[in-house]
Write an enzyme that holds these catalytic residues in place. Structure first.
Site, PDB file in Angstrom:
ATOM      1  N   PRO A 801       0.944  -1.215   0.007  1.00 31.19           N
ATOM      2  CG  PRO A 801       0.222  -0.776   2.138  1.00 31.19           C
ATOM      3  CD  PRO A 801       1.014  -1.973   1.477  1.00 31.19           C
ATOM      4  CG  PHE A 819       5.833   2.365  -0.602  1.00 32.48           C
ATOM      5  CD1 PHE A 819       4.908   1.531  -1.042  1.00 32.48           C
ATOM      6  CD2 PHE A 819       7.170   2.027  -0.719  1.00 32.48           C
ATOM      7  CE1 PHE A 819       5.292   0.302  -1.839  1.00 32.48           C
ATOM      8  CE2 PHE A 819       7.738   0.868  -1.536  1.00 32.48           C
ATOM      9  CZ  PHE A 819       6.562   0.197  -2.110  1.00 32.48           C
ATOM     10  CG  HIS A 820       4.693  -1.974   4.380  1.00 36.55           C
ATOM     11  ND1 HIS A 820       5.426  -3.166   3.924  1.00 36.55           N
ATOM     12  CD2 HIS A 820       4.661  -2.215   5.684  1.00 36.55           C
ATOM     13  CE1 HIS A 820       5.786  -3.919   4.936  1.00 36.55           C
ATOM     14  NE2 HIS A 820       5.447  -3.373   6.060  1.00 36.55           N
ATOM     15  CB  SER A 821       8.311  -2.529  -0.393  1.00 37.85           C
ATOM     16  OG  SER A 821       9.441  -2.974   0.612  1.00 37.85           O
TER      17      SER A 821
END
Length: 963
Positions: A801, A819-821
């Site tokens: 997300p 951001f979260h990868s």
């Protein structure tokens, strides 16, 4: 001279209607007089507000200065602005309100005389409310917001809340005067109907800052005054039969007046609703009803805590831990299939309820495993006790209805408790006094409630084992029960869950968290449908509306999706009695099947997002729609079983159900709960007047933190500890990762609500629970003008997300990306995500700050995609080589400082913080000493050395500053 009559000479007489007319004329004079004087003397002052001015000259100057093309002007004052602090408007208003008090008290007194009858408590209650409203009106009239803002609001909220029982009470007690009843209905409908656009335009003004919205709001506010006073003016029609007489000696008179039991049914007093309320008041029965509802609240509190305590273990094991099996403790009703055990349970249900309170005692246990076992034991006994309670009353429909009413009101009470405590339940085992828990009080009241109410089932022992023949499948009935339990728990146990399903970012185009009061109201309407107006309900229509609400909620966002949510909330509650009645007819094993089905759905709705960690998970990947379809289909199966021939015959034998003797008290509890929800919603409404910490320096302090679902290392709720660190670091903008808690297994919580409201920050909750991510959220002291949610490419692993938001920081537009990868195990996912995000940041024409979780090593692999020409971004500190997860990147701003702060026991990840100056060039990577930095640009000193509460600057042992 002897008296003309034996009761004395008549000195003066006046028709009672003139009390009403006097009250109406003087009350309208107060408001209209203030309005006329205000418009005449201070027009430009009273039409302006904190966002837009009313002066034509000032408007023209603002348009010219900001190069605007023009916008609607505020040109009509609100009630509060008119009667507020300006002389002489305020004096005019206060003068007439003082005169109004006399007719007002007389009106309340005459209404009581008109409606009072022996043994009825409602007239006394309504009269008390009338007096209370009069006193609180005096409070907000003579204590202005300037004098004491807090007390002014308390008086105003109290007055508004009391308007509901006053209006409904007057409607219920209306004499048999068709004309008066007609006008009361219309004016009440107008009053409550006006609240909807009033709230809408207030939000447009306060939240969206739409020019002209406050003027429209003002018209609806004035309409409320007209309808409020007009409603009481109708009493003139009822008081025509009264004559106020002054005699020279004491005398009394009394009359009897025919009443209708309820205004909705007017003269149809043979209907069941009249039987509900046509009785005297009993304090012991009222206490019993409250105790019953509290028992229901305890059940839902313990059930909703089970998932939380289970979730702690896979969370820290980063995979299946084995403790997940505890979710199956709810299937204890299967034991009722054993005749000997069933008889034992029915005869000793009080002790089962008491033993279940071990689940509330769990907060005293420090060891997470033992706390989980304690909660599991309590939930198991609670499910068993309630199934026993329902089943034992199957031969007494009125008693069964009473049990169901208490159980459903317990759910509403649980939802309100979470609404009041920012999505935490104060008696959960993850709470304690230091983090906002009310565990001791909750346990004490629970013991008293069990002792008060559960023993009443003992009177049913003699008939509790009478057989009740039923046709149809108990399996299908259990399926329906499981679908119902899942829907009530996953969607209704927290009032903001379905709101977050519809959330899509800024600008706000749908409901926000405080609109949870509407969800709670919809649940209350469902309760009234089910128990107060059961003859108006159709199983087929109920099922169709549940299906329709599910489709709208799942398929649409913003208000359309939320309208579906309200329909679903209403009719899930409406459906509950039908499915539970069917279950008790089909035998106690039905409850075991129901809870087993519920457990399967609970696991499935976790698998849609946790598919990377569970066997067979990819089959359900991103398929919340499948879960919703299954839930509705199971409820449909339950309705089908309820339509079995024996069920139909049973219904025909009881076309006119006998209401439970406590039904009226349960409805009063519902009214009290709804009023409490309205008060909480009012108090929680965002002010949207937030300010950054260092305005003079034009500084943005930004942070990124993976908060690990707000459960700390010791299985305690961590919101307050998170709040404290964010506050003490003076953070203006922060990204939270692993922040989506709106699932059963996570307690249907939302950490951002408490932190944003407590610290005064705007909040974008991020992609909702129906978007199948672990969550990302953005909190900002600066207004969020626009935000977009992104789900980055994830062909194999978890969805990644991101929030791309544009902030108004000191008059300049600044982009912030949270951001979260994906995980380390999915390199292709992470490569695709890095390219997507690099393009997003490069294409932004504005300064950008990236607050992220990247899973890379500095200066290796995808790092060069995120940092450099492909993205246009710079690393906040290229020399910091000890990083893997969290990174802060930037462009177009001067970076002035960078710090890494230890996590203590809050989570498994540190907090990274950067300081940026708006309006200055980027600068160099050359580091400088702290004494070379202006004091307003420095990090707090309290985290140097040993720090505070085990938080300290680590890795570098101090902040870094840059030239």
């Amino acid at each position: 001279m002897a008296p003309k009559f034996k009761d004395g000479d008549i000195a003066f007489t006046i028709s009672g209607k003139w009390v009403s007319w006097g009250h109406t004329i003087v009350a309208y004079s107060a408001f209209l007089g203030a309005l006329i004087v205000g418009l005449w003397l201070h027009y430009y002052k009273i039409v302006e507000n904190e966002y837009y001015v009313g002066s034509l000259r000032e408007i023209q100057e603002k348009i010219h200065a900001e190069n605007l093309k023009g916008y609607p002007q505020e040109w009509f004052p609100s009630v509060s602005a008119t009667i507020g602090d300006r002389y002489p408007e305020r004096s005019v208003f206060q003068f007439f309100i003082a005169i109004t008090s006399g007719p007002r008290f007389a009106l309340v007194f005459l209404w009581y005389i008109l409606t009072a009858r022996p043994g009825s408590v409602l007239p006394k209650f309504v009269a008390g409310v009338g007096v209370f409203r009069t006193l609180t009106c005096g409070g907000w009239t003579y204590v202005t917001s300037t004098d004491d803002h807090g007390w002014h609001d308390i008086f105003m909220i109290s007055y508004l809340v009391a308007t509901l029982p006053w209006t409904l009470g007057c409607l219920a007690l209306s004499p048999n005067n068709p004309q008066a009843v007609k006008y009361r209905k219309r004016l009440a409908a107008c009053f409550f109907g006006t609240l909807i656009p009033l709230i809408y335009f207030f939000i447009q003004h306060k939240v969206h800052k739409i020019a002209g919205a406050y003027t429209i709001y003002a018209f609806f506010e004035w309409a409320l005054i007209l309808f409020d006073v007009g409603f009481d003016a109708v009493t003139a029609l009822d008081f025509e039969g009264f004559e106020l007489v002054v005699r020279d000696v004491k005398g009394t008179s009394r009359g009897k007046h025919q009443q209708v039991a309820n205004v909705i049914l007017d003269n149809e007093k043979d209907k069941s609703i009249a039987k509900i309320y046509d009785k005297g008041f009993s304090l012991p029965e009222a206490i019993t009803a409250v105790a019953d509802v509290y028992n229901g609240y305890v059940f839902w509190s313990m059930l909703t805590s089970l998932g939380l305590t289970v979730w702690y273990f896979p969370l820290w094991h980063m995979g299946i831990s084995g403790y997940e099996v505890m979710v199956m403790c709810t299937v204890s009703p299967f034991l009722l299939g054993l005749p000997a055990f069933r008889s034992l349970a029915i005869k000793n249900v009080r002790y089962f309820h008491l033993l279940s309170l071990v689940g509330l005692l769990a907060y005293l246990i420090k060891t997470p495993v033992l706390r989980l076992f304690s909660v599991g034991f309590g939930v198991s006994l609670s499910c068993l006790a309630w199934a026993t309670t329902f089943y034992a009353d199957r031969s007494q429909p009125a008693n069964l209805d009473g049990r169901m009413m208490a159980w459903i009101l317990g759910l509403i009470a649980s939802s309100i408790a979470k609404f009041a405590f920012w999505t935490n339940n104060p008696i959960w085992p993850i709470m304690h006094p230091e983090n906002g828990g009310w565990n001791q009080l909750g346990l004490a009241v629970a013991i008293a409630a069990v002792l008060r109410s559960s023993g009443r089932i003992q009177g049913n022992r003699g008939i509790s084992e009478l057989p009740v023949k039923s046709q149809g499948s108990f399996i299908m009935t259990g399926f329906g029960l499981g679908g119902l339990f899942f829907g009530m728990h996953s969607l209704l146990s927290d009032s903001s869950t379905m709101i977050l399903w519809t959330w899509k970012g800024f600008p706000v185009r749908g409901p926000i968290a405080v609109h949870g009061v509407l969800t709670i109201t919809a649940m209350g309407v469902g309760f009234l449908n089910a128990f107060i107006f059961p003859e108006n309900q159709s199983k087929l229509a109920t099922f169709i509306l549940i299906s329709l609400g599910s489709i709208l909620l799942t398929s649409f966002s913003h208000w359309i999706g939320y309208i579906g949510a309200l329909v679903l909330a209403t009719y899930l509650i409406t459906a509950a009695p039908t499915l539970i009645r069917s279950a008790v007819r089909h035998g106690p094993m039905t409850f075991g099947v129901g809870f087993l089905t519920y457990n399967i759905l609970v696991l499935a709705h976790v698998w849609v997002v946790a598919y990377a960690f569970v066997p067979g998970g990819p089959l359900l990947r991103e398929h919340t729609d499948w879960i919703m379809t299954t839930m509705v289909s199971l409820i449909g199966a339950g309705f089908y079983a309820a339509w079995a021939p024996s069920s139909v015959k049973t219904q025909r034998r009881s076309n006119k159900p006998i209401p439970h003797k406590l039904t009226s008290y349960y409805s009063y509890v519902l009214i009290a709960l709804e009023l409490l929800a309205i008060s909480v919603g009012y108090l929680r409404f965002p002010t949207n007047d937030y300010s950054p910490h260092h305005k003079d320096e034009k500084l943005i302090t930004a942070g990124i933190w993976t908060i690990h679902f707000s459960l700390d290392n010791d299985m305690w709720s961590s919101e307050r500890r998170i709040r404290d660190l964010v506050k003490e670091l003076e953070i203006d903008v922060i990204g939270f990762l692993e922040s989506d808690l709106q699932r059963i297994i996570m307690g249907n919580r939302d950490t951002t609500q408490f932190i944003a409201e407590d610290l005064g920050m705007y909040v974008d909750y991020g992609p909702g629970p129906n978007k199948h991510t672990w969550g990302s959220a953005l909190l900002s002291k600066f207004p969020i003008l626009n935000s977009t949610h992104h789900l980055l490419p994830s062909p194999v692993g978890e969805l990644a997300p991101a929030i791309h938001a544009t902030l108004d920081a000191y008059g300049e537009l600044i982009d912030v990306v949270v951001f979260h990868s994906g995980q380390e195990e999915d390199p292709e996912d992470r490569r695709l995500q890095s390219e997507y995000l690099a393009t997003l940041m490069r294409e932004s024409p504005r300064p950008v700050i990236l607050l992220s979780y990247l899973v890379i090593k500095p200066h290796e692999g995808n790092y060069h995609t995120y940092v450099g020409e492909r993205s246009g971004m710079k690393d906040i500190d290229p020399t910091d080589l000890d990083r893997w997860c969290e990174y802060i990147l930037y462009k177009g701003l001067k970076r002035s400082g960078y710090a890494r702060v230890s996590r203590s026991t809050i989570t498994d990840t540190e907090l990274q913080v950067g300081k940026f100056i708006v309006g200055q060039l980027e600068g160099s990577d050359e580091q400088i000493r702290e004494d070379e930095v202006a004091e307003g640009l420095r990090f707090p000193s309290i985290f140097r050395g040993e720090g505070k509460r085990d938080h300290r600057y680590h890795v570098f042992d101090e902040p870094r500053y840059y030239k």
